[in-house]
Design a protein around this motif. Structure first.
Motif, mmCIF file in Angstrom:
data_model
loop_
_atom_site.group_PDB
_atom_site.id
_atom_site.type_symbol
_atom_site.label_atom_id
_atom_site.label_comp_id
_atom_site.label_asym_id
_atom_site.label_seq_id
_atom_site.Cartn_x
_atom_site.Cartn_y
_atom_site.Cartn_z
ATOM 1 N N LEU A 59 0.833 -1.205 0.000
ATOM 2 C CA LEU A 59 0.000 0.000 0.000
ATOM 3 C C LEU A 59 0.868 1.255 0.000
ATOM 4 N N LEU A 60 1.884 1.261 0.844
ATOM 5 C CA LEU A 60 2.797 2.402 0.908
ATOM 6 C C LEU A 60 3.563 2.563 -0.406
ATOM 7 N N LEU A 61 3.986 1.460 -0.994
ATOM 8 C CA LEU A 61 4.687 1.524 -2.277
ATOM 9 C C LEU A 61 3.780 2.030 -3.399
ATOM 10 N N ASP A 62 2.517 1.639 -3.376
ATOM 11 C CA ASP A 62 1.557 2.145 -4.364
ATOM 12 C C ASP A 62 1.373 3.653 -4.219
ATOM 13 N N LEU A 63 1.287 4.116 -2.984
ATOM 14 C CA LEU A 63 1.149 5.555 -2.729
ATOM 15 C C LEU A 63 2.390 6.290 -3.231
ATOM 16 N N ARG A 64 3.554 5.720 -2.975
ATOM 17 C CA ARG A 64 4.800 6.333 -3.447
ATOM 18 C C ARG A 64 4.832 6.389 -4.973
ATOM 19 N N ALA A 65 4.370 5.335 -5.645
ATOM 20 C CA ALA A 65 4.359 5.316 -7.109
ATOM 21 C C ALA A 65 3.448 6.409 -7.666
ATOM 22 N N ARG A 66 2.277 6.585 -7.055
ATOM 23 C CA ARG A 66 1.365 7.645 -7.515
ATOM 24 C C ARG A 66 1.975 9.020 -7.283
ATOM 25 N N ALA A 67 2.641 9.196 -6.150
ATOM 26 C CA ALA A 67 3.274 10.485 -5.840
ATOM 27 C C ALA A 67 4.410 10.772 -6.823
ATOM 28 N N ARG A 68 5.220 9.773 -7.117
ATOM 29 C CA ARG A 68 6.320 9.960 -8.075
ATOM 30 C C ARG A 68 5.800 10.301 -9.465
ATOM 31 N N LYS A 69 4.694 9.680 -9.828
ATOM 32 C CA LYS A 69 4.122 9.894 -11.167
ATOM 33 C C LYS A 69 3.776 11.362 -11.403
ATOM 34 N N VAL A 70 3.369 12.060 -10.342
ATOM 35 C CA VAL A 70 3.007 13.475 -10.473
ATOM 36 C C VAL A 70 4.038 14.384 -9.795
ATOM 37 N N ASP A 71 5.228 13.827 -9.504
ATOM 38 C CA ASP A 71 6.356 14.573 -8.952
ATOM 39 C C ASP A 71 6.027 15.261 -7.624
ATOM 40 N N VAL A 72 5.376 14.517 -6.722
ATOM 41 C CA VAL A 72 5.045 15.021 -5.395
ATOM 42 C C VAL A 72 5.883 14.255 -4.374
ATOM 43 N N PRO A 73 6.675 14.965 -3.560
ATOM 44 C CA PRO A 73 7.449 14.267 -2.527
ATOM 45 C C PRO A 73 6.528 13.549 -1.536
ATOM 46 N N LEU A 74 6.985 12.376 -1.066
ATOM 47 C CA LEU A 74 6.232 11.592 -0.101
ATOM 48 C C LEU A 74 7.136 11.262 1.095
ATOM 49 N N PRO A 75 7.340 12.232 1.993
ATOM 50 C CA PRO A 75 8.099 11.908 3.203
ATOM 51 C C PRO A 75 7.290 10.955 4.077
ATOM 52 N N LEU A 76 7.984 10.031 4.723
ATOM 53 C CA LEU A 76 7.350 9.027 5.567
ATOM 54 C C LEU A 76 7.685 9.298 7.026
ATOM 55 N N VAL A 77 6.654 9.420 7.854
ATOM 56 C CA VAL A 77 6.843 9.563 9.291
ATOM 57 C C VAL A 77 6.632 8.183 9.905
ATOM 58 N N ALA A 78 7.727 7.618 10.398
ATOM 59 C CA ALA A 78 7.667 6.286 10.999
ATOM 60 C C ALA A 78 8.935 6.071 11.805
ATOM 61 N N ARG A 79 8.762 5.625 13.022
ATOM 62 C CA ARG A 79 9.929 5.296 13.827
ATOM 63 C C ARG A 79 9.777 3.940 14.526
#
Length: 115
Positions: A59-79
């Motif tokens: 799911l996270l990888l799919d979101l990243r792919a959509r963001a990359r497709k439209v050149d939108v950065p996708l910072p991830l908050v996770a620790r």
């Protein structure tokens, strides 16, 4: 899942709880429209995720792919290990610009944390 706009073009999608076979389809449906037109930064705040299955990573990888497709950065908050460990085991740690907290992610992209 919740969505917060920190300015019209800076959007935070927060996911919490278990991301497993039972929940991932519902979260996927809610994330489907993102990044929406006019979004400059889409922050994926997964700091509240307590378990992340392979489907959750997909799911996270799919979101990243959509963001990359439209050149939108996708910072991830996770620790937590719940999110970071599956990414590490799958060799995906370096695929995301990761932050320990939402405020740091927002600051890195010149967004204010109003929430």
């Amino acid at each position: 899942m919740s969505l917060t706009r920190h300015r019209p073009s800076c959007v935070v999608v927060s996911v919490s709880g278990c991301l497993d076979a039972r929940s991932v389809d519902r979260v996927r449906a809610e994330l489907e429209p993102h990044p929406a037109p006019g979004t400059d930064v889409l922050v994926a705040d997964w700091s509240g995720v307590s378990f992340c299955s392979v489907e959750g990573v997909r799911l996270l990888l799919d979101l990243r792919a959509r963001a990359r497709k439209v050149d939108v950065p996708l910072p991830l908050v996770a620790r937590s290990l719940a999110v970071c460990r599956p990414l590490e085991v799958l060799g995906l740690s370096g695929e995301f610009r990761r932050f320990d907290d939402r405020t740091s992610a927002l600051r890195a992209f010149a967004c204010r944390d109003d929430g």
